[in-house]
Design a protein around this motif. Structure first.
Motif, PDB file in Angstrom:
ATOM      1  N   LYS A  29      -9.712  11.063   8.553  1.00  0.00           N
ATOM      2  CA  LYS A  29      -8.394  10.889   9.179  1.00  0.00           C
ATOM      3  C   LYS A  29      -8.550  10.243  10.549  1.00  0.00           C
ATOM      4  CE  LYS A  29      -5.981  14.437  10.771  1.00  0.00           C
ATOM      5  NZ  LYS A  29      -5.093  15.625  10.815  1.00  0.00           N
ATOM      6  N   THR A  30      -7.839   9.140  10.726  1.00  0.00           N
ATOM      7  CA  THR A  30      -7.774   8.462  12.018  1.00  0.00           C
ATOM      8  C   THR A  30      -6.334   8.536  12.485  1.00  0.00           C
ATOM      9  OG1 THR A  30      -9.550   6.946  11.353  1.00  0.00           O
ATOM     10  CG2 THR A  30      -8.211   6.313  13.258  1.00  0.00           C
ATOM     11  N   GLU A  31      -6.123   9.228  13.596  1.00  0.00           N
ATOM     12  CA  GLU A  31      -4.774   9.564  14.051  1.00  0.00           C
ATOM     13  C   GLU A  31      -4.072  10.341  12.931  1.00  0.00           C
ATOM     14  OE1 GLU A  31      -2.942   5.962  15.433  1.00  0.00           O
ATOM     15  OE2 GLU A  31      -4.257   5.852  17.188  1.00  0.00           O
ATOM     16  N   ASP A  32      -3.038   9.775  12.304  1.00  0.00           N
ATOM     17  CA  ASP A  32      -2.350  10.504  11.236  1.00  0.00           C
ATOM     18  C   ASP A  32      -2.553   9.849   9.873  1.00  0.00           C
ATOM     19  OD1 ASP A  32      -1.291  12.458  12.918  1.00  0.00           O
ATOM     20  OD2 ASP A  32       0.407  11.185  13.470  1.00  0.00           O
ATOM     21  N   THR A  33      -3.510   8.942   9.785  1.00  0.00           N
ATOM     22  CA  THR A  33      -3.727   8.201   8.540  1.00  0.00           C
ATOM     23  C   THR A  33      -5.047   8.596   7.890  1.00  0.00           C
ATOM     24  OG1 THR A  33      -2.495   6.309   9.416  1.00  0.00           O
ATOM     25  CG2 THR A  33      -3.900   5.905   7.505  1.00  0.00           C
ATOM     26  N   TRP A  34      -4.983   8.933   6.605  1.00  0.00           N
ATOM     27  CA  TRP A  34      -6.183   9.282   5.836  1.00  0.00           C
ATOM     28  C   TRP A  34      -6.673   8.049   5.076  1.00  0.00           C
ATOM     29  CZ3 TRP A  34      -9.194  13.516   5.889  1.00  0.00           C
ATOM     30  CH2 TRP A  34      -8.681  14.681   6.472  1.00  0.00           C
ATOM     31  N   LYS A  35      -7.994   7.827   5.123  1.00  0.00           N
ATOM     32  CA  LYS A  35      -8.595   6.704   4.410  1.00  0.00           C
ATOM     33  C   LYS A  35      -9.858   7.172   3.696  1.00  0.00           C
ATOM     34  CE  LYS A  35      -7.021   3.161   7.695  1.00  0.00           C
ATOM     35  NZ  LYS A  35      -7.453   2.049   8.595  1.00  0.00           N
ATOM     36  N   ASP A  36     -10.253   6.423   2.664  1.00  0.00           N
ATOM     37  CA  ASP A  36     -11.517   6.730   1.985  1.00  0.00           C
ATOM     38  C   ASP A  36     -12.626   5.888   2.617  1.00  0.00           C
ATOM     39  OD1 ASP A  36     -11.186   4.165   1.032  1.00  0.00           O
ATOM     40  OD2 ASP A  36     -11.214   4.701  -1.091  1.00  0.00           O
ATOM     41  N   ALA A  37     -13.820   5.922   2.027  1.00  0.00           N
ATOM     42  CA  ALA A  37     -14.973   5.209   2.589  1.00  0.00           C
ATOM     43  C   ALA A  37     -14.779   3.699   2.591  1.00  0.00           C
ATOM     44  CB  ALA A  37     -16.235   5.576   1.822  1.00  0.00           C
ATOM     45  N   ASP A  38     -13.894   3.196   1.707  1.00  0.00           N
ATOM     46  CA  ASP A  38     -13.621   1.758   1.635  1.00  0.00           C
ATOM     47  C   ASP A  38     -12.422   1.356   2.475  1.00  0.00           C
ATOM     48  OD1 ASP A  38     -15.741   1.329  -0.126  1.00  0.00           O
ATOM     49  OD2 ASP A  38     -14.506   1.885  -1.855  1.00  0.00           O
ATOM     50  N   GLU A  39     -11.976   2.271   3.336  1.00  0.00           N
ATOM     51  CA  GLU A  39     -10.834   2.029   4.221  1.00  0.00           C
ATOM     52  C   GLU A  39      -9.504   1.902   3.466  1.00  0.00           C
ATOM     53  OE1 GLU A  39     -10.821   1.859   7.751  1.00  0.00           O
ATOM     54  OE2 GLU A  39     -12.781   2.743   7.399  1.00  0.00           O
ATOM     55  N   THR A  40      -9.459   2.423   2.261  1.00  0.00           N
ATOM     56  CA  THR A  40      -8.205   2.436   1.503  1.00  0.00           C
ATOM     57  C   THR A  40      -7.304   3.526   2.067  1.00  0.00           C
ATOM     58  OG1 THR A  40      -9.329   1.708  -0.514  1.00  0.00           O
ATOM     59  CG2 THR A  40      -7.166   2.722  -0.776  1.00  0.00           C
ATOM     60  N   VAL A  41      -6.072   3.153   2.391  1.00  0.00           N
ATOM     61  CA  VAL A  41      -5.123   4.125   2.932  1.00  0.00           C
ATOM     62  C   VAL A  41      -4.661   5.059   1.816  1.00  0.00           C
ATOM     63  CG1 VAL A  41      -2.880   4.442   4.040  1.00  0.00           C
ATOM     64  CG2 VAL A  41      -4.365   2.536   4.726  1.00  0.00           C
ATOM     65  N   LEU A  42      -4.679   6.350   2.091  1.00  0.00           N
ATOM     66  CA  LEU A  42      -4.352   7.352   1.088  1.00  0.00           C
ATOM     67  C   LEU A  42      -2.974   7.955   1.330  1.00  0.00           C
ATOM     68  CD1 LEU A  42      -7.811   9.177   1.133  1.00  0.00           C
ATOM     69  CD2 LEU A  42      -7.093   7.299  -0.361  1.00  0.00           C
ATOM     70  N   ASP A  43      -2.445   8.557   0.295  1.00  0.00           N
ATOM     71  CA  ASP A  43      -1.155   9.244   0.378  1.00  0.00           C
ATOM     72  C   ASP A  43      -1.357  10.565   1.124  1.00  0.00           C
ATOM     73  OD1 ASP A  43       1.097  10.896  -0.182  1.00  0.00           O
ATOM     74  OD2 ASP A  43       1.569   9.673  -1.932  1.00  0.00           O
ATOM     75  N   SER A  44      -0.775  10.687   2.317  1.00  0.00           N
ATOM     76  CA  SER A  44      -1.003  11.866   3.152  1.00  0.00           C
ATOM     77  C   SER A  44      -0.509  13.151   2.491  1.00  0.00           C
ATOM     78  CB  SER A  44      -0.328  11.692   4.516  1.00  0.00           C
ATOM     79  OG  SER A  44       1.072  11.498   4.360  1.00  0.00           O
TER      80      SER A  44
END
Length: 201
Positions: free
Chosen positions: A71-86
C-alpha cells in the motif's frame, strides 16, 4: 354441565400445550446460548491483532506463487504495480488482522510433527510496528484445525481455524475484480490487429 367440562378440558389442554411450547423455546434458547459460549471460548486465545488501515504490506502464497501486496498512501498494488481493488483487499485483510486460537501447545519437543517443514502456507503482515510472519502447518484430520507458528518461534504452536487460508485463496485476478484480465485481453487484441495491419500493408 357437560359443555362446561368440555370447555374447561379444552382450556387445560391449550394451557399445557402453551406451557410445553414455552419450555421448548427456552430450552432451545439456552442450548443456542451455550453453543455460542462454547464457540467463543474455543477461539479465545488472542494470537495477533492490528487495524486494517495500519497494514502496509502483505505477502502469501496462492497456488504455489508468492503474492505481495503493497500500500502506497491509500492505493494497493501488486509486485507488477497493478492497482488493486481496495474493497477486495480490505476483505482479504479482515481474515488477517484478528487471529485467534482455540489452543496453544508450549515447549513441544518435536516441532516437525505439526507440518512446519512443508507448510501449508506462509503469510507475512507488515505494519509501522514491524513485520509478523505466520507459518501455517498441517491440518489436524480429526478437528479440521490448523497448526500455526508466529515469527518462527518454536516454543509455541497455536491451534486455529482456516480463516488465514481463506485470505490466501485470493489471486491477483480476484483482487483486481477482473479488470486486469480485461486489460490484458484488450492489449492482446490490439497487438493482434496491429500485427495483422502491418503485414497487410
Amino acid at each position: 354441565m357437560d359443555k362446561q367440562k368440555k370447555t374447561l378440558l379444552v382450556l387445560v389442554i391449550l394451557l399445557v400445550i402453551a406451557a410445553l411450547g414455552l419450555f421448548g423455546a427456552k430450552k432451545l434458547a439456552d442450548k443456542k446460548e451455550k453453543a455460542d459460549a462454547i464457540d467463543s471460548a474455543e477461539e479465545s486465545i488472542q494470537v495477533y491483532k492490528t487495524k486494517a488501515e495500519d497494514v502496509k504490506k502483505v505477502s502469501y502464497y496462492n497456488n504455489g506463487t508468492q503474492i505481495t501486496l503493497t500500500k502506497t498512501e491509500d492505493t494497493w498494488k501488486d509486485a507488477d504495480e497493478t492497482v488493486l481493488d481496495s474493497d477486495k483487499v480490505n476483505t482479504l485483510l479482515s481474515y488477517l488482522t484478528t487471529i485467534k486460537a482455540s489452543d496453544v501447545i508450549e515447549d513441544t519437543e518435536d516441532i516437525e510433527q505439526y507440518g512446519f517443514s512443508s507448510p501449508t502456507n506462509e503469510v507475512t503482515v507488515s505494519t509501522a510496528a514491524g513485520e509478523t510472519t505466520f507459518t501455517i502447518g498441517m491440518q489436524n484430520s480429526i478437528t479440521d484445525k490448523y497448526y500455526l507458528m508466529v515469527n518462527y518461534d518454536e516454543s509455541k504452536v497455536y491451534v486455529t481455524d482456516s480463516s488465514m487460508l481463506t485470505a490466501c485463496g485470493y489471486s491477483i485476478e480476484d483482487l483486481t475484480g477482473g479488470n486486469n484480465r480485461i486489460k490484458k485481453g484488450l492489449i492482446a487484441l490490439f497487438y493482434h490487429y496491429h500485427v495483422s495491419f502491418c503485414f497487410e500493408s
